[in-house]
Design a protein around this motif. Structure first.
Motif, PDB file in Angstrom:
ATOM      1  N   TYR A  63       0.827  -1.208   0.000  1.00  0.00           N
ATOM      2  CA  TYR A  63       0.000   0.000   0.000  1.00  0.00           C
ATOM      3  C   TYR A  63       0.864   1.262   0.000  1.00  0.00           C
ATOM      4  CZ  TYR A  63      -3.062   3.702   1.722  1.00  0.00           C
ATOM      5  OH  TYR A  63      -3.736   4.889   1.877  1.00  0.00           O
ATOM      6  N   GLU A  64       1.840   1.301   0.895  1.00  0.00           N
ATOM      7  CA  GLU A  64       2.653   2.507   0.984  1.00  0.00           C
ATOM      8  C   GLU A  64       3.478   2.738  -0.282  1.00  0.00           C
ATOM      9  OE1 GLU A  64       2.581   4.948   3.064  1.00  0.00           O
ATOM     10  OE2 GLU A  64       1.020   3.981   4.248  1.00  0.00           O
ATOM     11  N   ARG A  92       0.973   3.865  -2.959  1.00  0.00           N
ATOM     12  CA  ARG A  92       0.414   5.181  -2.642  1.00  0.00           C
ATOM     13  C   ARG A  92       1.422   6.277  -3.014  1.00  0.00           C
ATOM     14  NH1 ARG A  92       0.245   8.872   1.765  1.00  0.00           N
ATOM     15  NH2 ARG A  92       1.667   7.654   3.040  1.00  0.00           N
ATOM     16  N   HIS A  93       2.643   6.099  -2.597  1.00  0.00           N
ATOM     17  CA  HIS A  93       3.646   7.107  -2.929  1.00  0.00           C
ATOM     18  C   HIS A  93       3.903   7.164  -4.436  1.00  0.00           C
ATOM     19  CE1 HIS A  93       4.450   7.086   1.411  1.00  0.00           C
ATOM     20  NE2 HIS A  93       4.913   8.286   1.201  1.00  0.00           N
ATOM     21  N   GLN A 107      -6.178  11.363  -6.097  1.00  0.00           N
ATOM     22  CA  GLN A 107      -4.958  12.118  -5.786  1.00  0.00           C
ATOM     23  C   GLN A 107      -4.915  13.368  -6.645  1.00  0.00           C
ATOM     24  OE1 GLN A 107      -2.438  11.723  -3.581  1.00  0.00           O
ATOM     25  NE2 GLN A 107      -1.415  13.541  -4.385  1.00  0.00           N
ATOM     26  N   VAL A 111      -5.464  -0.035  -3.817  1.00  0.00           N
ATOM     27  CA  VAL A 111      -4.696   1.059  -3.213  1.00  0.00           C
ATOM     28  C   VAL A 111      -5.414   2.390  -3.431  1.00  0.00           C
ATOM     29  CG1 VAL A 111      -2.551   2.391  -3.400  1.00  0.00           C
ATOM     30  CG2 VAL A 111      -2.474  -0.115  -3.354  1.00  0.00           C
ATOM     31  N   ARG A 163      -8.271   2.574  -1.116  1.00  0.00           N
ATOM     32  CA  ARG A 163      -7.865   2.734   0.284  1.00  0.00           C
ATOM     33  C   ARG A 163      -7.305   4.128   0.545  1.00  0.00           C
ATOM     34  NH1 ARG A 163      -3.882  -1.025   3.941  1.00  0.00           N
ATOM     35  NH2 ARG A 163      -3.537   0.567   5.524  1.00  0.00           N
ATOM     36  N   MET A 164      -6.667   4.721  -0.439  1.00  0.00           N
ATOM     37  CA  MET A 164      -6.195   6.102  -0.253  1.00  0.00           C
ATOM     38  C   MET A 164      -7.382   7.014   0.082  1.00  0.00           C
ATOM     39  SD  MET A 164      -3.389   6.334  -3.349  1.00  0.00           S
ATOM     40  CE  MET A 164      -3.059   8.097  -3.206  1.00  0.00           C
ATOM     41  N   ASP A 194      -8.666   6.053   3.604  1.00  0.00           N
ATOM     42  CA  ASP A 194      -7.779   6.536   4.666  1.00  0.00           C
ATOM     43  C   ASP A 194      -7.933   8.036   4.878  1.00  0.00           C
ATOM     44  OD1 ASP A 194      -6.857   4.027   5.123  1.00  0.00           O
ATOM     45  OD2 ASP A 194      -4.811   4.382   4.422  1.00  0.00           O
ATOM     46  N   THR A 231      -2.856  12.004   2.959  1.00  0.00           N
ATOM     47  CA  THR A 231      -2.955  11.933   1.501  1.00  0.00           C
ATOM     48  C   THR A 231      -4.061  12.856   0.995  1.00  0.00           C
ATOM     49  OG1 THR A 231      -2.168   9.673   1.414  1.00  0.00           O
ATOM     50  CG2 THR A 231      -3.522  10.409  -0.422  1.00  0.00           C
ATOM     51  N   ALA A 290      -6.570  13.068  -1.024  1.00  0.00           N
ATOM     52  CA  ALA A 290      -7.497  12.265  -1.819  1.00  0.00           C
ATOM     53  C   ALA A 290      -8.890  12.863  -1.691  1.00  0.00           C
ATOM     54  CB  ALA A 290      -7.483  10.821  -1.337  1.00  0.00           C
TER      55      ALA A 290
END
Lengths: 96, 666
Positions: B46-47, B50-51, B92, B252, B255-256, B259, B345, B347
């Motif tokens: 995920y990390e 995400r990045h 994003q 992902v 989930r971003m 989160d 994030t 989002a």
């Protein structure tokens, strides 16, 4: 409710009463009218200092004022707005 | 002729509701994942992904900048980029103009709903739009290019690139038609059209799009920059899919958003429930209009939700300052991101789930067709942002830690200077001078605002070098500098704004066309908090038949308006005119609001401000109550006496009796 600071000038006590952080003066109730006892004073916006570049009277027919709210005891400035004089203040807050 | 409703325009109006898949015919097959797949993501994957997605939006920005030829984009970063999921929810947004990233979801959803069946949405397609009723940008100059991402025959997601185009037609150069009363005086809003089909730029559509512009080659280059930016994103996301699998990448993305939603909800729960109200004013809806219009915002925080209620906002007006719902959302999201979400994030698809908006269609910041919206971005959208900023900052001020993320209102709005005509190479040009990007940031609860720190809605905003502007356009600067007293006074001072002063230079034409449009001249638009003053008013001045050239030829660079002979003309809010070779134009934009009582500011700090030309000696004395010595240090005894007197006089009270004052009563 626990006591909490509202901003640089105000604090709310456990009974939801609003006080001046500088002198402790009671100002109002946080749930209804937090600044009920505060002092409000208006003057033409051209008296607000050098940040007012042009007299608004040259651009609009509506008089513009600087409206300020003060602690009635220590005269700390609690709120400032520059607005048309014919409008009531819309800048308010209350805690649930 | 009064503005009248247009039957049929309701097709393009939307209220930002999520897409109802069951009632949307013609949708392509959608790639979707289950909640279980989202929950099953391992933290490391995920990390990493995400990045990677965050980096892709950064790379999209780089692509736009490298391909564009517009100083507004290449040097000032007035653009945005984003990635969305298959139903258009924004996963994003990049750090560029976040106003432009606030309604990409609306644009994608409208495109799904209205273009899925005809002409269809297929791999290799891209859609262009600049219709703020549909979504995307805030006014017609903000042109969005949306690109669907397909994988294995299913619509996986979208990417979008948006940038300010310097001219798309309309009555006035730059498309800022200051005398317009409705949208028909402005550039034409284009709902989503398929500009790229199966990977090929459609020349018929491109010609139709560019035909209306005064600078079609430049706008055409920007079009390719945005298409290229989307291509970069599609390439990168496709590579991620090939490496990790479509389901994992999509999980992902979901989930971003989840989160961001949960983190914001958690933060909101830690704040007290309550209501905070604010107001934002704009003076003049069009050239010649002397009225003042208001946007009222009442923000209620209850539990883990925020509601922004714009009831009592003025009805839409005949003029150019209205904005659509896209503009209103563009006023909300940048503040929520920068003040409430700096540590999470960005989002928006998740963040919007925590936010409700109450707004009446037909109002100045939720205008209906055919209201004039040509200046929506820097008028009603920006003013919405100012009102929202006040409420959010006031709420944050009640929290000992989160208060540190709060700022007073930043740079009340954009001071538009639009130049057009023949450049020094004999070619036609139009440009928006972006010097106002160096606005002052609002004060914080524990420090001054950043001087000429920029705009909080464009974290990556920049000003072009003076030399770039002089090289690109027929102008010569007399100065560009920070201005004293432009930051709102307070215990913590608002960041100062700045001014530019220039003359037309080296154009083969007799004059250079100038469009001025800048509200905030009667009512400053960057208010303070906790007693802090607003930033200074906007200020624009023309000096006709000035002697600047004579002074330059004599080896002297004029450093103030007072040094210029000529006829001084204070500019109204909106003005369209010509600059003759002997004319001088001065534009002074706004700083940030202050926080706290100016009489609480340390006298030594004020003296330093004066020495650094952040505050004038007049401002020090009249507003801060600080007396200065001849060498501009604080005279503490005189300051004590001055502040004692000012404390009463500003409250409308008579001076203290002399005996009482001498006795030291406060």
């Amino acid at each position: 409710m626990t006591a909490r600071d509202i901003d640089l000038n105000l604090v709310v006590d456990a009974d939801r009463q609003v006080h001046c952080r500088h002198c402790g003066e009671h100002l109002g109730d946080a749930s209804t009218e937090p600044l009920a006892k505060a002092r409000v004073h208006e003057r033409p916006s051209v008296q607000a200092g050098p940040g007012i570049h042009v007299d608004p009277a040259t651009l609009t027919d509506r008089p513009i004022v600087i409206r300020q709210t003060f602690c009635p005891q220590c005269l700390t400035l609690l709120a400032t707005e520059i607005v048309p004089a014919d409008e009531p203040s819309r800048r308010k807050w209350s805690l649930a | 002729m009064p503005t009248v409703p247009v039957a049929g325009s309701e097709k393009f109006a939307q209220q930002a509701e999520p897409l109802d898949l069951a009632r949307t015919p013609g949708l392509p097959p959608l790639h979707q994942v289950s909640d279980e797949q989202v929950d099953a993501l391992d933290p490391l994957t995920y990390e990493v992904l995400r990045h990677r997605l965050v980096a892709i939006t950064d790379e999209m920005g780089d692509a736009i900048k490298r391909m564009s030829g517009s100083v507004v984009v290449t040097d000032c970063n007035d653009f945005g980029a984003g990635i969305m999921d298959e139903v258009g929810e924004t996963v994003q947004v990049g750090l560029y103009n976040m106003q432009l990233g606030s309604s990409l979801d609306m644009a994608a959803r409208w495109t799904l709903a209205h273009r899925g069946a005809n002409p269809g949405i297929h791999p290799g397609d891209q859609f262009l739009l600049n219709d703020p009723w549909v979504g995307g940008g805030l006014h017609q100059n903000d042109v969005t290019v949306l690109a669907p991402i397909f994988h294995d025959g299913k619509l996986f997601g979208w990417t979008a690139a948006v940038a300010h185009q310097v001219d798309l037609g309309g009555v006035s150069p730059g498309s800022w038609s200051v005398e317009g009363r409705d949208v028909f005086a402005e550039s034409i809003p284009i709902p989503p059209i398929k500009i790229v089909e199966n990977g090929t730029l459609r020349s018929d559509i491109e010609d139709s799009y560019l035909r209306r512009s005064r600078v079609p080659r430049l706008v055409g280059l920007d079009l390719r920059a945005k298409i290229g930016s989307n291509n970069v994103a599609i390439t990168r996301i496709t590579a991620l899919i090939e490496k990790y699998g479509a389901d994992t990448v999509k999980a992902v993305m979901k989930r971003m958003m989840n989160d961001a939603e949960q983190q914001l909800r958690s933060k909101l729960v830690s704040l007290p429930d309550g209501t905070w109200s604010s107001i934002a004013h704009q003076d003049g809806a069009r050239a010649g209009d002397q009225d003042i219009y208001k946007i009222v915002c009442t923000m209620t925080k209850a539990g883990d939700r925020l509601t922004f209620d714009f009831t009592d906002t003025d009805p839409q007006v005949d003029g150019i300052i209205n904005c659509t719902l896209s503009g209103l959302r563009g006023g909300v999201m940048p503040i929520v991101l920068t003040m409430l979400c700096p540590d999470m994030t960005w989002a928006p698809g998740g963040i919007w789930r925590c936010i409700s908006i109450v707004s009446e269609p037909g109002t100045i910041n939720n205008a209906t067709f055919p209201a004039g919206i040509g200046k929506a971005s820097v008028n009603s959208a920006w003013s919405t942002q100012n009102a929202v900023s006040e409420t959010v900052a006031s709420m944050l001020g009640t929290h000992p830690e989160l208060a540190k993320s709060a700022m007073s209102v930043c740079s009340g709005t954009w001071d538009l200077t639009l130049l057009a005509g023949l450049d020094q190479r004999g070619g036609g040009f139009v440009t928006m001078l972006c010097d106002a990007m160096a606005g002052g940031l609002g004060a914080k609860v524990d420090g001054d605002g950043v001087d000429t720190g920029g705009e909080n809605c464009i974290p990556m905003g920049r000003v072009a070098d003076v030399e770039i502007n002089e090289f690109s356009f027929p102008m010569l600067y007399l100065w560009r500098r920070e201005e004293a007293d432009s930051g709102g006074p307070g215990r913590w001072r608002g960041g100062v704004g700045a001014s530019s002063c220039f003359i037309p230079h080296d154009s083969p034409a007799e004059s250079v066309h100038l469009v001025v449009s800048a509200t905030g001249k009667t009512v400053p638009q960057a208010p303070g908090l906790s007693g802090g003053y607003p930033a200074a008013t906007q200020w624009d001045v023309l000096v006709r038949d000035a002697d600047a050239r004579k002074q330059l030829s004599d080896g002297h660079i004029p450093a103030s308006l007072d040094e210029l002979a000529g006829t001084v003309q204070e500019c109204p809010t909106h003005l369209e005119t010509d600059l003759a070779p002997a004319d001088v134009y001065f534009t002074h934009w706004q700083g940030g609001g202050g926080i706290g009582d100016p009489l609480e500011r340390e006298p030594e700090l004020i003296a330093l401000d004066v020495r650094l030309k952040k505050v004038s000696s007049t401002g020090a004395r009249e507003v801060y109550g600080v007396a200065l010595t001849d060498d501009q240090f604080a005279d503490l005894d005189a300051t004590t006496a001055l502040r004692r007197a000012l404390r009463r006089s500003r409250a409308g009270l008579e001076p203290e009796p002399i005996a009482a004052a001498a006795g030291g009563l406060s």
